[in-house]
Scaffold this motif. Structure first.
Motif, PDB file in Angstrom:
ATOM      1  N   GLU A  45       0.996  -1.247  -0.143  1.00  0.00           N
ATOM      2  CA  GLU A  45       0.015   0.015  -0.057  1.00  0.00           C
ATOM      3  C   GLU A  45       0.816   1.193   0.034  1.00  0.00           C
ATOM      4  N   SER A  82      -4.641   6.590  -2.156  1.00  0.00           N
ATOM      5  CA  SER A  82      -3.990   5.311  -1.888  1.00  0.00           C
ATOM      6  C   SER A  82      -4.377   4.108  -2.872  1.00  0.00           C
ATOM      7  N   GLU A  83      -3.197   3.440  -2.932  1.00  0.00           N
ATOM      8  CA  GLU A  83      -3.255   2.354  -3.899  1.00  0.00           C
ATOM      9  C   GLU A  83      -2.630   1.130  -3.046  1.00  0.00           C
ATOM     10  N   VAL A 139      -5.709  -5.111  -7.179  1.00  0.00           N
ATOM     11  CA  VAL A 139      -5.274  -3.617  -6.989  1.00  0.00           C
ATOM     12  C   VAL A 139      -6.356  -2.884  -7.124  1.00  0.00           C
ATOM     13  N   LEU A 172      -7.483   1.325  -6.226  1.00  0.00           N
ATOM     14  CA  LEU A 172      -7.094   2.975  -6.377  1.00  0.00           C
ATOM     15  C   LEU A 172      -8.224   3.377  -5.405  1.00  0.00           C
ATOM     16  N   LYS A 190     -11.821   1.625  -9.370  1.00  0.00           N
ATOM     17  CA  LYS A 190     -12.073   0.113 -10.014  1.00  0.00           C
ATOM     18  C   LYS A 190     -13.550   0.028 -10.226  1.00  0.00           C
TER      19      LYS A 190
END
Length: 856
Positions: free
Chosen positions: A493, A517-518, A539, A541, A569
């Motif tokens: 993260e 944040s990713e 993943v 975002l 997403k």
């Protein structure tokens, strides 16, 4: 016109230069009026033809005023005796002895807030390098007796800049008590409501959250170190049904629903020794703020609570640190002032469980590895041999750089690791005498940096970024099946946060910010026989905007905020309002109202089938908004607080509903164990806290009544008790200062047993092909026996040299050695496949511990 303009500028410049020069000259003359005592003594020796006998260390920090030329030697000596903590004694007409005045003194002071000109009630008064201290009364006054005149007294109040003053300058005199003015810190509005809460170093903030100051922390029953995650379980509504800090339950929530931050870095690993010891070294962790409801809109994730840890943030003027050890591990920390505006903080801790045994380790081992391959194999792990190793370590580093008084840069690094190796001889491979090694590694590293800027008295900003990586890597050999199972779980993260604070007045603050944040999560499983490989990586975002207004005067505290989350997403918005309100009805009674919406996109999946050596396996799983939805919570609470004559009575009712849970992250031991379904859970209850604090003791009793239920529409019944549906929970303790440097703490915990599921009577197993499995009855219909435990601790400290003190702590968990069952499940009886075998997990038995620390 241009010439006139230039002339005006030149004239104003010259005038300004003259004014500044005069001001600097005045300051220089004033500064020179105070000179080092050693310089004055040299002058007096020359002027009066005398000789002083003294230690350089006794006088090197002392500054005094320059005496008038007309003053006599006797007058000067009398003034030095009156205005310094030194004793000047004539040995004869020419020789004068100088010594430190070791006579203890009494001090007093009255603490006021700058500008407000009002006394500060509840300010913390602490004698540096000792446990001695007190708090100011309603008039801002404090008194302490029997102090060394050389002692340093720290005066602090949340929201104000702390001061450190020599005890000699606070001594009681004919002029009464010394007045101390604390300057307000413009960035902080959330003041302390209760300055000594449960024990020294625990404070209750006005927004209802609790702050733990580890440096000033006293003791709690059973603890020998200020363990961060063990200590917060003293709070009502916070407990662990299986004694593990890796499974802290806040108001019926699961452990993965707690947001854990370390200096702004999101952490995914909480405990050493599979949850029995906090993974965060407390000796550089300056404060821990625990929020159960009414969270600031700045924070997301953690639908049950936020645990926000902060390390020391100031650059010291001299080297300081400490080191110590208990019966499990040793640690050390250093605070290094590199140059004037640059500092470095370091800490490290490592267990010695891989080469030294202790009673504490043996009990921790029995508790952690019960019902696992390590304890049930024909050749179990041998603590004294070379066949197996278990150890843990953690380390931190922090760089502090002050560009100036208004701009500060900080960079942090933290590393946490647990490693277990288990060697099992292959009895079938007699020729090569081969041993198969199973390995389990758990690691979490994090890096963070932030820049804080104060642009003027009203406006400030902060930019921060972090990177966090969590890894679990396991290789498990099954000797009987000739099978190797390899498992991996990785979370990566990165996050960036920008926020601004604008102060409209001393009472009103406006916060705005943006956070990105990713999160990437990988899960992999490989089996060699039969060949099987699965790897899944996701993943997500997230963009978020947050804003809130905070208002705080003497009677009303209000924080209203909103957070808007966008998940790229899923192209989905989630809006989260937040409310925190507190109103004083009179000087003793206040009502409070809190509410929040929160979400989290990463949860833990508990895998019983592909575990490691029989040890429960938890994996982090990222939401996909289909089979693994984003968890969303709605929570509200209402309560009353009564505070008078050092009594605190706190009553609070709460309601919490969490949507988006799944069967895989609840850890069911029933027929739903391998069925993937989505549901929700609801918790509601009442928390009561009674707390009485005095200068020499503190006592408390907390009681929580709650009901927690699951709702899964696909199941029958669709509603059944939660795995942590503990209806009644009581904790009580008393801390007493027996002597000036000796403190004891005794307490106990009682709670009703958690639910479990029994097999169906007369048909305990079912057969599917050649496979037998347990045929469970209705879920969580039964309850374990009540849990009860008594603990005690002792804390002693002594000064062994100037600025060096030794601290000895002893603690015993479960004094009565009572056997408490924390979990129960059933498995098919290998000797009779139509029946089952009951498996109980027990709590810690009588577990002593001892620690020794040296701080300097």
């Amino acid at each position: 016109m241009e010439k006139q303009w230039n002339f005006t500028i030149m004239s104003q410049t010259k005038f300004l230069f003259i004014v500044l020069s005069f001001g600097l000259l005045s300051f220089e003359v004033y500064a020179q009026d105070k000179l080092p005592l050693s310089d004055l003594l040299a002058q007096l020796e020359t002027k009066f033809d005398i000789k002083f006998s003294y230690s350089v260390n006794d006088v090197k920090q002392v500054r005094v005023g320059q005496p008038h030329d007309s003053a006599t030697l006797v007058q000067i000596i009398n003034q030095l005796n009156a205005n310094t903590n030194l004793n000047f004694e004539f040995l004869d007409e020419r020789y004068i002895a100088v010594s430190v005045n070791n006579k203890n003194i009494s001090i007093c002071g009255i603490v006021y807030a700058e500008n407000l000109n009002t006394p500060l009630f509840g300010a913390t008064i602490a004698v540096t390098n000792s446990s001695n201290g007190t708090v100011t009364d309603v008039n801002g006054k404090f008194e302490l007796k029997d102090l060394s005149a050389n002692a340093l007294v720290s005066i602090s109040y949340l929201g104000f800049t702390s001061q450190t003053i020599s005890a000699y300058n606070l001594r009681i005199s004919n002029n009464g008590c010394t007045t101390i003015i604390l300057q307000e810190h413009s960035q902080v509005l959330n003041q302390v409501f209760i300055s000594k809460f449960l024990t020294t170093g625990l404070q209750k903030l006005i927004d209802g959250s609790t702050i733990l100051n580890t440096e000033k922390f006293g003791i709690l029953p059973g603890l020998t170190d200020p363990d961060v995650l063990q200590s917060i379980q003293a709070l009502p509504g916070v407990e662990s049904v299986n004694e593990s800090i890796a499974n802290i339950n806040v108001r019926g929530g699961t452990n993965d629903q707690n947001l854990i931050l370390w200096d702004g870095i999101k952490m995914y690993h909480a405990g050493h020794f599979f949850g029995l010891i906090s993974a965060y070294n407390p000796h550089l962790t300056n404060s821990v703020v625990v929020t159960k409801n009414g969270t600031s809109s700045e924070y997301s994730d953690g639908v049950s609570s936020t645990i926000n840890m902060s390390t020391k943030n100031e650059i010291g003027s001299e080297l300081s640190g400490g080191f110590g050890a208990n019966l499990i591990h040793a640690d050390a920390f250093l605070e290094i002032p590199v140059i004037d505006r640059l500092g470095l903080h370091l800490s490290g801790r490592r267990s010695f469980t891989d080469f030294i045994n202790s009673p504490t380790y043996n009990n921790y081992y029995d508790r952690s590895f019960q019902d696992s391959k390590l304890s049930t194999t024909k050749n179990p792990i041998d603590n004294t041999g070379d066949a197996s190793e278990f150890y843990f370590y953690d380390y931190t580093a922090k760089l502090l750089y002050d560009l100036n008084d208004s701009h500060k840069f900080r960079a942090n690094y933290i590393g946490i690791s647990n490693q277990l190796e288990f060697k099992e001889p292959d009895q079938n491979d007699t020729e090569d005498n081969v041993s198969k090694t199973s390995i389990l590694k758990q690691e979490n590293i994090g890096f963070g940096a932030h820049w804080d800027a104060i642009w003027n008295t009203d406006f400030s900003s902060s930019i921060s970024a972090f990177y966090s990586r969590y890894n679990v890597d396991a290789i498990d050999y099954n000797i009987d099946r000739k099978q190797q199972l390899t498992q991996a779980n990785e979370v990566l993260e990165t996050g960036v946060k920008i926020k601004t604070n604008y102060k409209f007045s001393n009472h009103l603050n406006f916060l705005n910010g943006y956070q990105f944040s990713e999160i990437g999560v990988l899960n992999g499983t490989t089996v060699n026989a039969p060949s099987y490989v699965t790897i899944k990586k996701d993943v997500l975002l997230n963009h978020a905007l947050f804003s809130e207004v905070e208002y705080n005067n003497k009677t009303t505290y209000l924080r209203v905020g909103v957070r808007s989350n966008y998940f790229q997403k899923f192209a989905r918005f989630i809006i989260e309002p937040r409310l925190n309100f507190k109103q004083k009805l009179n000087s003793h009674l206040a009502l409070k109202l809190q509410g929040e919406f929160k979400n989290q996109s990463v949860n833990q999946s508990i895998d019983f089938e592909y575990n490691f050596l029989g040890i429960e396996k938890r994996r982090w799983v990222l939401a996909d908004d289909i089979t693994a939805p984003i968890s969303e919570s709605k929570q509200g609470s209402f309560g009353l607080e009564f505070h008078n004559n050092n009594w605190l009575i706190d009553v609070e009712g709460f309601y919490k509903h969490v949507d988006g849970i799944t069967t895989s992250n609840q850890g069911f031991y029933n027929n739903y164990q391998f069925i993937n379904a989505k549901g929700s859970h609801t918790s509601k209850g009442v928390e009561l806290l009674l707390n009485k604090t005095e200068r020499t003791y503190s006592a408390w009793l907390s009681y929580t009544f709650s009901t927690n239920n699951y709702y899964f529409q696909e199941f029958n019944p669709s509603k059944f008790p939660h795995n942590v549906d503990v209806r009644h929970s009581i904790s009580m303790a008393i801390n007493v200062n027996v002597l000036k440097n000796l403190e004891i703490s005794i307490g106990g915990i009682w709670r009703s047993g958690s639910p479990y599921t029994k097999p169906l009577k007369d048909k305990e197993t079912v057969k599917d092909g050649n496979t037998y499995s347990v045929n469970y009855d209705s879920p969580n219909r039964e309850n374990l026996d009540d849990f009860m435990r008594f603990d005690a601790s002792l804390h002693f400290q002594t000064q062994i040299a100037e600025k060096v003190r030794a601290i000895i702590r002893a603690g015993v968990i479960n004094i009565t050695n009572k056997t408490n069952v924390t979990n129960r499940y059933f498995k098919v009886n290998a000797d009779n496949l139509d029946t089952t075998v009951q498996v109980d997990h027990n709590s810690l038995g009588l577990t002593p511990n001892l620690s020794l620390r040296i701080n300097f």
